[in-house]
Design an enzyme around this catalytic site. Structure first.
Site, PDB file in Angstrom:
ATOM      1  N   ASP A  32      36.804  45.569  28.638  1.00  0.00           N
ATOM      2  CA  ASP A  32      37.502  44.663  28.632  1.00  0.00           C
ATOM      3  C   ASP A  32      37.726  44.290  27.666  1.00  0.00           C
ATOM      4  OD1 ASP A  32      36.085  42.426  31.075  1.00  0.00           O
ATOM      5  OD2 ASP A  32      37.317  41.685  30.052  1.00  0.00           O
ATOM      6  N   ASP A  49      43.052  46.627  26.622  1.00  0.00           N
ATOM      7  CA  ASP A  49      44.027  45.577  27.626  1.00  0.00           C
ATOM      8  C   ASP A  49      45.006  47.156  28.725  1.00  0.00           C
ATOM      9  OD1 ASP A  49      46.274  44.189  29.383  1.00  0.00           O
ATOM     10  OD2 ASP A  49      46.792  43.436  27.047  1.00  0.00           O
ATOM     11  N   LEU A  50      44.367  46.799  30.296  1.00  0.00           N
ATOM     12  CA  LEU A  50      44.747  47.534  31.149  1.00  0.00           C
ATOM     13  C   LEU A  50      46.438  48.067  30.951  1.00  0.00           C
ATOM     14  CD1 LEU A  50      42.646  47.029  33.865  1.00  0.00           C
ATOM     15  CD2 LEU A  50      42.295  48.697  32.790  1.00  0.00           C
ATOM     16  N   GLY A  71      40.754  43.966  35.773  1.00  0.00           N
ATOM     17  CA  GLY A  71      42.133  43.584  36.975  1.00  0.00           C
ATOM     18  C   GLY A  71      42.103  42.208  37.164  1.00  0.00           C
ATOM     19  N   SER A 109      39.086  46.156  47.549  1.00  0.00           N
ATOM     20  CA  SER A 109      38.641  44.557  47.804  1.00  0.00           C
ATOM     21  C   SER A 109      38.924  44.696  49.543  1.00  0.00           C
ATOM     22  CB  SER A 109      39.728  43.563  47.378  1.00  0.00           C
ATOM     23  OG  SER A 109      38.886  42.701  48.823  1.00  0.00           O
ATOM     24  N   TYR A 134      47.486  40.557  45.635  1.00  0.00           N
ATOM     25  CA  TYR A 134      46.217  40.545  45.560  1.00  0.00           C
ATOM     26  C   TYR A 134      46.075  41.665  45.872  1.00  0.00           C
ATOM     27  CZ  TYR A 134      41.430  41.174  45.001  1.00  0.00           C
ATOM     28  OH  TYR A 134      39.848  41.428  44.817  1.00  0.00           O
ATOM     29  N   SER A 163      32.038  39.249  49.739  1.00  0.00           N
ATOM     30  CA  SER A 163      32.014  38.438  48.920  1.00  0.00           C
ATOM     31  C   SER A 163      29.896  38.938  47.708  1.00  0.00           C
ATOM     32  CB  SER A 163      31.831  37.076  50.216  1.00  0.00           C
ATOM     33  OG  SER A 163      32.832  37.286  50.980  1.00  0.00           O
TER      34      SER A 163
END
Ligand code: 15L
Length: 265
Positions: A32, A49-50, A71, A109, A134, A163
């Site tokens: 992370d 850092d991505l 992200g 998602s 997103y 969720s």
């Protein structure tokens, strides 16, 4: 799959997976950009850092399976989405290829299909209808996964997570909720399943009111145990309004909306 990387490991899902997968694999590398509490036996901490390709490659070296949660997990201005979700996810898949990683599990998602009417139950064969920048970044991540599966033979599972909460908090989540324990099970199933090339799964519990068909769940033996219905009485009346009531994506559909709901077929 013995050496597992989790990106976004300090986040809500990352922390749950960290606890749930502890001791299950010889190496759990937790990555992370934010700090994390110190490593337990079998864990390694990594700061990356991505957007920084060299750092992502370092995180990925020696890994069998990467679980990419890193992200931005919600709607955000374009520059942030671009850096973390577009460039970051590209860096992740490209580093996986360069490092010989066998499998990537991508946290997509439900917002990739957010503008489908919630009156219709949908599967994994419907066209993408993202409800946000997103959501667009997650469509792109799924497409990258498909590319790296076809072109480079990486095994990829994309999880259209619903969720993720301790318990459902509104009427929509009676359909979309995924419990922490089902989330852990889903990721474990995707790590452990025998050879697969590309799978699309909805990350959802065994909800009576679920509106997403999940044909690939059987492929990885995902059998969710929790049901949002158990909480239905305590959230009665917490219903949505406007576009949030009409579409799978809920509140994300209302954000910055300038179109009329009736114009959306
Ligand atoms: C997501 O993808 C988000 O990360 C999360 O914050 C929730 O909003 C969830 O979807 C949802 O649809 O409830």
């Amino acid at each position: 799959m013995k050496r597992i990387l989790i990106t976004g490991a300090a986040g809500a899902i990352g922390s749950t997976l960290r606890a749930g997968l502890r001791g299950q694999y010889p190496l759990l590398r937790l990555s992370d950009a934010r700090g994390m509490e110190s490593a337990a036996t079998g864990e390694e901490l990594n700061t990356a850092d991505l957007g920084d390709y060299a750092a992502v490659k370092t995180a990925m070296s020696g890994i069998d399976c990467a679980v990419h949660l890193g992200g931005i997990p919600k709607e955000a201005p374009w520059p942030s989405i671009l850096e973390a979700n577009i460039i970051g996810t590209y860096n992740l898949f490209e580093a996986a290829r360069e490092c010989g990683v066998k499998r990537v599990i991508f946290a997509s998602s439900n917002h990739v299909v957010g503008f489908h009417r919630s009156s219709r139950s949908i599967g994994i064969d419907v066209e993408p209808r993202p409800d946000s920048r997103y959501g667009v970044s997650k469509v792109y991540g799924e497409a990258l996964g498909r590319l790296y599966a076809d072109k480079h033979g990486i095994s990829v599972a994309c999880l259209r997570i619903g969720s993720f909460r301790e318990r459902p908090v509104d009427a929509r989540q009676l359909a979309t909720w995924i419990s922490p324990r089902d989330m852990v099970q889903l990721v474990r199933c995707c790590i452990d399943a025998a050879d697969y090339r590309y799978l699309l799964l909805y990350g959802v519990s065994n909800n009576t009111r679920a509106r997403w068909k999940n044909p690939h769940a059987a492929r990885v033996a995902y059998a969710p145990q929790d049901n949002a219905e158990d909480y239905a009485a305590e959230i009665a009346g917490r219903t949505a309004t406007g576009a949030a009531a009409e579409f799978h994506g809920g509140d994300f559909c209302n954000l910055e909306l300038t179109n009329k709901i009736n114009n959306i077929e």
